[in-house]
Motif scaffolding. Structure first.
Motif, PDB file in Angstrom:
ATOM      1  N   TRP A   1      -6.668   1.251   4.455  1.00 55.71           N
ATOM      2  CA  TRP A   1      -6.377   0.044   3.904  1.00 55.71           C
ATOM      3  C   TRP A   1      -5.325  -0.694   4.693  1.00 55.71           C
TER       4      TRP A   1
ATOM      5  N   VAL B   1      -7.683   6.673   1.994  1.00 57.50           N
ATOM      6  CA  VAL B   1      -7.699   5.386   1.533  1.00 57.50           C
ATOM      7  C   VAL B   1      -6.726   4.301   1.765  1.00 57.50           C
ATOM      8  N   PHE B   2      -5.527   4.887   1.671  1.00 57.92           N
ATOM      9  CA  PHE B   2      -4.462   4.092   1.798  1.00 57.92           C
ATOM     10  C   PHE B   2      -3.985   3.851   3.404  1.00 57.92           C
TER      11      PHE B   2
ATOM     12  N   PRO C   1       0.645  -1.363  -0.046  1.00 52.20           N
ATOM     13  CA  PRO C   1      -0.132   0.000   0.225  1.00 52.20           C
ATOM     14  C   PRO C   1       0.996   1.458   0.194  1.00 52.20           C
TER      15      PRO C   1
ATOM     16  N   PHE D   1      -8.661  -5.986   0.387  1.00 59.93           N
ATOM     17  CA  PHE D   1      -9.155  -4.407   0.323  1.00 59.93           C
ATOM     18  C   PHE D   1     -10.822  -4.795   0.497  1.00 59.93           C
ATOM     19  N   ASP D   2     -11.160  -4.511   1.467  1.00 60.27           N
ATOM     20  CA  ASP D   2     -12.671  -4.792   1.996  1.00 60.27           C
ATOM     21  C   ASP D   2     -13.299  -3.234   1.933  1.00 60.27           C
ATOM     22  N   TRP D   3     -13.774  -2.880   0.925  1.00 61.81           N
ATOM     23  CA  TRP D   3     -14.381  -1.562   1.017  1.00 61.81           C
ATOM     24  C   TRP D   3     -15.405  -1.107   2.021  1.00 61.81           C
TER      25      TRP D   3
ATOM     26  N   ASN E   1      -6.421  -3.947   7.812  1.00 60.97           N
ATOM     27  CA  ASN E   1      -5.587  -5.015   7.614  1.00 60.97           C
ATOM     28  C   ASN E   1      -4.698  -5.276   8.845  1.00 60.97           C
TER      29      ASN E   1
ATOM     30  N   TYR F   1     -13.589   2.965   8.168  1.00 60.20           N
ATOM     31  CA  TYR F   1     -12.340   3.492   8.924  1.00 60.20           C
ATOM     32  C   TYR F   1     -11.921   4.831   8.295  1.00 60.20           C
TER      33      TYR F   1
ATOM     34  N   ILE G   1     -13.112  -0.301   5.075  1.00 59.32           N
ATOM     35  CA  ILE G   1     -12.106   0.593   4.722  1.00 59.32           C
ATOM     36  C   ILE G   1     -12.860   2.101   4.702  1.00 59.32           C
ATOM     37  N   SER G   2     -14.133   2.119   4.129  1.00 57.60           N
ATOM     38  CA  SER G   2     -14.768   3.186   4.140  1.00 57.60           C
ATOM     39  C   SER G   2     -15.308   3.733   5.573  1.00 57.60           C
TER      40      SER G   2
END
Length: 250
Positions: free
Chosen positions: A79, A75-76, A23, A100-102, A83, A108, A105-106
């Protein structure tokens, strides 16, 4: 807690590399590519006769670029964070290309955004209401150190107490900022020392590149920043485990 966080990172150094390496590399590649593309676009506008409004065009492009890079950064960072926390608390082994579970992630990213806005407002209030009343400039270098350590320490303390919203989001069990503040109340005094250590670390990041020979500053700062980011995640994981999940430090 600091020692536990250091141990946590060292014991999980390979998963930490798996979580962060790709990432981070992709982030730098994407931002470098976008920077180049935006630079060429700006040159094109100027060549087509819009140079006279360069100030306005530059402001618009600067705002747009700042927004784009800000979103990419979220985003990064999300990511990596998702994880890392899912490995620590769910033992979901990351690959060299992390999942990459959107949906996670969104969530977060939203918590990162809320934290960023909150502390941006607090920084503005400090600059507007407190700085004019404190003669930091008259104290010379000591004033600079006090400003960084005291203010950065206070901000770091607040961030630490609220940061448990991040692993909660990564695990799909979101907390509000008010919940996070309440959950970390028992650790509020212990976190003062952690915050001061973090502020001193921030000061070192500012000073170190100046003391290093030319050419080494950027490389060293990049490495230290990456290590600092993973150390921060280890600290947040430690705090979440103690404050929210009721785990004991070993």
């Amino acid at each position: 807690m600091i020692l536990h966080a250091v141990g946590l990172l060292l014991r999980n150094i390979v998963p930490a590399l798996k979580v962060a390496l790709v990432p981070m590399a992709l982030f730098w590649l994407v931002t470098a590519a976008l920077s180049g593309a935006m630079g060429m676009y700006g040159m094109g506008l100027w060549a087509m006769g819009f140079g006279g409004s360069g100030g306005l065009a530059g402001s618009v492009m600067g705002s747009s670029a700042g927004l784009i890079f800000g979103v990419l950064s979220l985003v990064f960072e999300a990511w990596i964070g998702v994880n890392w926390f899912r490995w620590i608390f769910r033992e979901e082994q990351p690959g060299w290309l992390p999942a990459f579970d959107w949906s996670l992630i969104s969530g977060y990213m939203w918590q990162l955004f809320l934290l960023g806005i909150l502390f941006l407002v607090l920084q503005f209030l400090y600059d507007a209401a407190i700085v004019p009343l404190v003669p930091y400039d008259m104290l010379g270098p000591l004033g600079f150190v006090l400003d960084v350590v005291v203010v950065a320490g206070a901000m770091a303390w607040g961030r630490l107490r609220l940061s448990v919203v991040l692993p909660a989001a990564a695990l799909g069990r979101p907390l509000t900022l008010a919940d996070a503040w309440q959950e970390t109340r028992p650790q509020r005094f212990a976190l003062i020392g952690v915050a001061v250590a973090g502020a001193l670390g921030s000061l070192a990041l500012i000073v170190a590149p100046v003391l290093l020979p030319a050419g080494f500053g950027f490389v060293s700062l990049s490495l230290v920043s990456a290590l600092s980011q993973m150390m921060s995640l280890a600290m947040v994981a430690t705090l979440y485990g103690v404050a929210v999940e009721g785990r004991r430090l070993r």
